[in-house]
Design a protein around this motif. Structure first.
Motif, PDB file in Angstrom:
ATOM      1  N   HIS A 249       0.847  -1.180   0.000  1.00 48.46           N
ATOM      2  CA  HIS A 249       0.000   0.000   0.000  1.00 48.46           C
ATOM      3  C   HIS A 249       0.883   1.231   0.000  1.00 48.46           C
ATOM      4  O   HIS A 249       1.901   1.279   0.681  1.00 48.46           O
ATOM      5  CB  HIS A 249      -0.885  -0.017   1.255  1.00 48.46           C
ATOM      6  CG  HIS A 249      -1.606   1.262   1.462  1.00 48.46           C
ATOM      7  ND1 HIS A 249      -2.804   1.547   0.859  1.00 48.46           N
ATOM      8  CD2 HIS A 249      -1.273   2.362   2.165  1.00 48.46           C
ATOM      9  CE1 HIS A 249      -3.182   2.753   1.205  1.00 48.46           C
ATOM     10  NE2 HIS A 249      -2.278   3.270   1.995  1.00 48.46           N
TER      11      HIS A 249
ATOM     12  N   LEU B 211       2.545   7.195 -10.194  1.00 48.47           N
ATOM     13  CA  LEU B 211       1.396   6.527  -9.582  1.00 48.47           C
ATOM     14  C   LEU B 211       0.911   5.381 -10.459  1.00 48.47           C
ATOM     15  O   LEU B 211       0.559   4.302  -9.962  1.00 48.47           O
ATOM     16  CB  LEU B 211       0.263   7.534  -9.353  1.00 48.47           C
ATOM     17  CG  LEU B 211       0.555   8.656  -8.369  1.00 48.47           C
ATOM     18  CD1 LEU B 211      -0.629   9.585  -8.275  1.00 48.47           C
ATOM     19  CD2 LEU B 211       0.881   8.108  -7.001  1.00 48.47           C
TER      20      LEU B 211
ATOM     21  N   HIS C 233       3.053   2.425  -9.950  1.00 53.47           N
ATOM     22  CA  HIS C 233       2.780   1.677  -8.719  1.00 53.47           C
ATOM     23  C   HIS C 233       1.567   0.776  -8.891  1.00 53.47           C
ATOM     24  O   HIS C 233       1.573  -0.386  -8.476  1.00 53.47           O
ATOM     25  CB  HIS C 233       2.548   2.646  -7.560  1.00 53.47           C
ATOM     26  CG  HIS C 233       2.097   1.977  -6.309  1.00 53.47           C
ATOM     27  ND1 HIS C 233       2.948   1.281  -5.480  1.00 53.47           N
ATOM     28  CD2 HIS C 233       0.876   1.864  -5.743  1.00 53.47           C
ATOM     29  CE1 HIS C 233       2.273   0.799  -4.456  1.00 53.47           C
ATOM     30  NE2 HIS C 233       1.017   1.135  -4.589  1.00 53.47           N
TER      31      HIS C 233
ATOM     32  N   LEU D 255      -3.611   2.394  -3.421  1.00 56.90           N
ATOM     33  CA  LEU D 255      -3.003   3.720  -3.523  1.00 56.90           C
ATOM     34  C   LEU D 255      -3.954   4.740  -2.930  1.00 56.90           C
ATOM     35  O   LEU D 255      -5.159   4.669  -3.133  1.00 56.90           O
ATOM     36  CB  LEU D 255      -2.755   4.051  -5.001  1.00 56.90           C
ATOM     37  CG  LEU D 255      -2.265   5.456  -5.328  1.00 56.90           C
ATOM     38  CD1 LEU D 255      -0.866   5.642  -4.819  1.00 56.90           C
ATOM     39  CD2 LEU D 255      -2.323   5.676  -6.821  1.00 56.90           C
TER      40      LEU D 255
END
Lengths: 446, 309
Positions: B36, B73, B76, B85
């Motif tokens: 996370h 982002l 990820h 996220l």
């Protein structure tokens, strides 16, 4: 005549218990020789009492199974959560004012190692449970009070044994508590010897730190060489605060020790309760009001302690011997006054005696001085113009339906809790988390 | 099947096997767990305006910054399907949740485009839209209140607490507790240190230690912040001060993309020189040896008879 009268009186005194104990039939049989009038009166009294309760001690007995109710689907999940949430909220209703607390504490843990501790009324034995909770207590205590020191003394075979020296390193304290074979309980406990040993080990400490003794006592007797009240007076003179957690029953001397020195006394009813009253002693105690001759309004002068802030040597520096263990190490901290290398902070420098702390350790105790204001439970929805749909901190959506479980004081039926400063709503979990762990309101951000 | 293989690897690696099996075990077990990431973006308008000035050596405007951040982002999210996220924005005076992967806070789903991948587009559009809304809401202010970084960090910790310790909510949404491991917080900061936020930041650091959260800090613009350096050091995170600001995406992917379990193998750059010394409360000098009041714990450089706090 006289004997009969006395017999009547005698019957009067214990007739109440006889009625409920033996029932009406028995009583009629027993009261055969007495007058019928007295019989009837006593029976009526007995019957009336039986309607309310059979024994007088039942008045204080809580029927905990009555509060648990099933919901429509027949599951107890909601009721269990409700009880847990209520328990958490109750803890948060503690006073939120910023009161003076002593941050630097010295605690001596007195463990009862007498034969009474091998009793199995707490699983597996009182002794094992006490050791386990003592270890957890030490970890939590050092977490909340990084600038404190703990020493351990045992009461065994009529004398006080020093199990662990006063140390500020939690690993050292845990090591001496973990050698179980060395701590086998035997013999009789001696309160006076153990308290004398604890008191003498704390006698050299400066006045600005608080001195405390925590006794975990499981026996009902104590065999002392002298008058324990003399020891008690000496402790009061030395400003030592004694708290007792009793596992067996309350003894008057335990209660006296706590009351006269300003400590806390508790008797553990079960394992969970034992842990609770033990952990109540983790936060720093409020400082006792000191009578000052300076007149009203004079701020009592607080002592300033000299402390050093070290520089940290990273792993890449050349290895050298440390001052505390004479180990060859690369990393460590340099004392600012004598430049000696110590392994861990906070500690007292072995060479020059300066107390070395790093600023995060001081900061860990700040939240006791600046606590977060407790959140108010939202009990009514009148006058609410704009409602937040989700918790301000974790974005959990609030339920729009009212919880059907009976709400006690301090609980909100909508699960919303409002901060009095920034007027944001938070859910119950965030409420507990903010007040127990973070100590900073996300809405205020201060 | 995979767990049996892992068990065999673990047993062989703990005995006398060579190091590569240990690494392999580490990588495979890290690949199994989701991670996370909470990103906190410091969006104070004055600082960004200063950063975009061409008088700087490597100017970075907020548009370029946002495009590189969105690429990070997306990376990820793409690493693993179960990765979660959360993005928080720290504006002057308040902090806002911009995007959360576990719940859709807005009802408008962006239009499907043949050239874009829907999860990426969702993140990009939600974050940018919310930032625009907040900037419009700020309006014209004479004096800009200080950036609410502390509020954002606290909210991130509350969110992480919620997903790592779920209790069955009244809404009936069951969250699998085994999904989240190794939660991380990444702070992208442009503002200087705020002395009033020292105590809340230290409290946040200690709660992060309790929750086993790693705090990484990327200093995009502005002077070195001592508080965030301490935050990264105390939680085993990494603190990076950007020298080449236009290469932001490279720094982000190299240092901050890997989860904590992989960092044992893939070393991330850290800063070793941490200044732990304290500043005295009266003159704000850095002191080596100070005098600490036993009641309020304020630090003075010279001994005073009465504590002034």
């Amino acid at each position: 005549m006289a004997p009969r009268n006395r017999d009547d009186n005698f019957m009067d005194v214990d007739s109440d218990s006889d009625i409920s104990l033996l029932g009406d039939a028995e009583h009629r049989g027993k009261g055969k020789g007495k007058g019928k009038a007295t019989d009837k009166r006593k029976k009526d009294k007995g019957k009336a009492k039986a309607k309310e309760q059979a024994y007088t001690w039942e008045a204080s007995y809580t029927r905990s199974w009555d509060t648990v109710q099933e919901d429509e689907a027949g599951s107890l999940q909601g009721a269990v959560e409700d009880l847990m949430a209520r328990g958490r909220r109750r803890r948060l209703l503690a006073p939120a004012a910023a009161i003076r607390r002593t941050i630097i504490r010295h605690l001596v843990l007195l463990l009862d190692l007498s034969a009474a501790m091998m009793d199995r009324d707490m699983r597996p034995t009182r002794f094992d449970l006490m050791l386990q909770y003592a270890r957890e207590f030490v970890v939590e205590w050092f977490d909340q009070n990084p600038l404190g020191q703990i020493g351990v003394v045992g009461m065994r075979a009529g004398i006080g044994e020093r199990i662990g020296e006063m140390s500020g390193n939690p690993q050292d304290v845990l090591k001496c508590l973990s050698e179980r074979t060395r701590l086998e309980p035997t013999g009789e406990p001696s309160l006076q010897n153990a308290i004398e040993m604890a008191r003498s080990s704390m006698s050299h400490l400066p006045t600005h730190s608080s001195r405390e003794i925590l006794i975990i006592f499981g026996s009902l007797t104590t065999c002392d060489p002298g008058n324990i009240h003399d020891t008690l007076d000496a402790c009061v003179k030395n400003k030592i605060r004694i708290s007792v957690v009793a596992l067996a029953a309350e003894m008057k001397i335990s209660r006296d020790l706590c009351d006269k020195t300003g400590g806390q006394f508790g008797v553990a009813m079960n394992e969970g309760h034992f842990k609770d009253i033990l952990f109540e002693l983790v936060p720093p105690p409020a400082q006792r009001a000191v009578a000052r001759a300076g007149g009203p309004g004079a701020n009592p002068a607080a002592d300033l302690m000299m402390m050093g802030f070290p520089t940290r040597l990273p792993d890449s520096s050349p290895p050298s011997l440390c001052a505390c263990h004479s180990d060859m190490k690369s990393e460590g901290f340099l004392c600012p006054r004598c430049m000696a290398k110590v392994c861990d902070v906070p500690t007292d420098c072995d060479i020059c005696g300066l107390m070395i702390v790093s600023s995060p350790h001081l900061a860990r105790s700040y939240h006791h001085l600046f606590p977060v204001k407790p959140y108010e439970a939202v009990t009514s929805m009148e006058g609410e113009s704009m409602l937040q749909a989700a918790c301000h901190a974790c974005a959990r959506i609030f339920s729009t339906s009212v919880s059907t479980a009976a709400t006690s004081e301090g609980m909100s039926p909508w699960g919303r809790y409002r901060c009095p400063d920034c007027h944001n709503d938070f859910c119950a979990e965030c409420d507990v988390f903010v007040h127990d762990v973070i100590h900073c309101c996300p809405g205020c951000g201060k | 099947m995979i767990t049996a293989y892992l068990l065999w690897l673990y047993r062989s690696s703990t005995s006398h096997a060579p190091n590569w099996t240990k690494y392999l075990t580490c990588i495979i077990s890290a690949m199994e767990k989701a991670s996370h990431l909470s990103v906190i973006v410091d969006l104070s308008p004055t600082q960004w305006h200063l950063s975009a000035q061409t008088s700087n050596q490597y100017p970075l405007s907020i548009e370029t910054f946002l495009s590189q951040l969105l690429a990070f982002l997306n990376a990820h999210i793409a690493s693993k399907h179960e990765n979660s996220l959360v993005v928080f924005g720290a504006f002057p005076g308040k902090s806002v949740l911009l995007y959360s992967s576990t719940e859709l806070l807005s009802d408008d789903v962006p239009s499907l485009d043949a050239n874009s991948y829907l999860p990426f587009k969702l993140v990009d559009s939600t974050v940018v839209q919310r930032i625009m809304n907040e900037f419009d809401a700020i309006g014209e202010l004479d004096e800009e209140p200080s950036c609410a970084l502390v509020g954002a960090v606290t909210k991130a910790l509350c969110y992480i607490n919620r997903i790592t310790h779920p209790s069955s909510t009244t809404a009936g949404v069951a969250e699998d507790p085994s999904i989240v491991h190794d939660p991380r917080i990444l702070i992208l900061s442009v503002s200087p240190d705020l002395s009033s936020s020292y105590i809340p930041i230290m409290n946040a650091i200690f709660s992060a230690q309790k929750l086993k959260v790693t705090i990484d800090v990327c200093k995009v613009y502005g002077p070195d912040t001592v508080f965030l350096q301490q935050a990264a050091h105390l939680t085993n995170g990494s603190y990076i001060y950007l020298e080449r600001r236009d290469a932001l995406l490279q720094y982000l992917i190299m240092s901050f993309l890997s989860p904590t379990s992989i960092r044992k193998i893939l070393a991330v750059p850290k800063q070793d020189k941490i200044d732990f010394r304290a500043a005295c409360f009266c003159h704000k000098n850095i002191v080596d040896i100070g005098f600490v009041c036993s009641v309020c714990l304020s630090i003075f450089c010279q001994p005073l008879p009465v504590c002034s706090t």
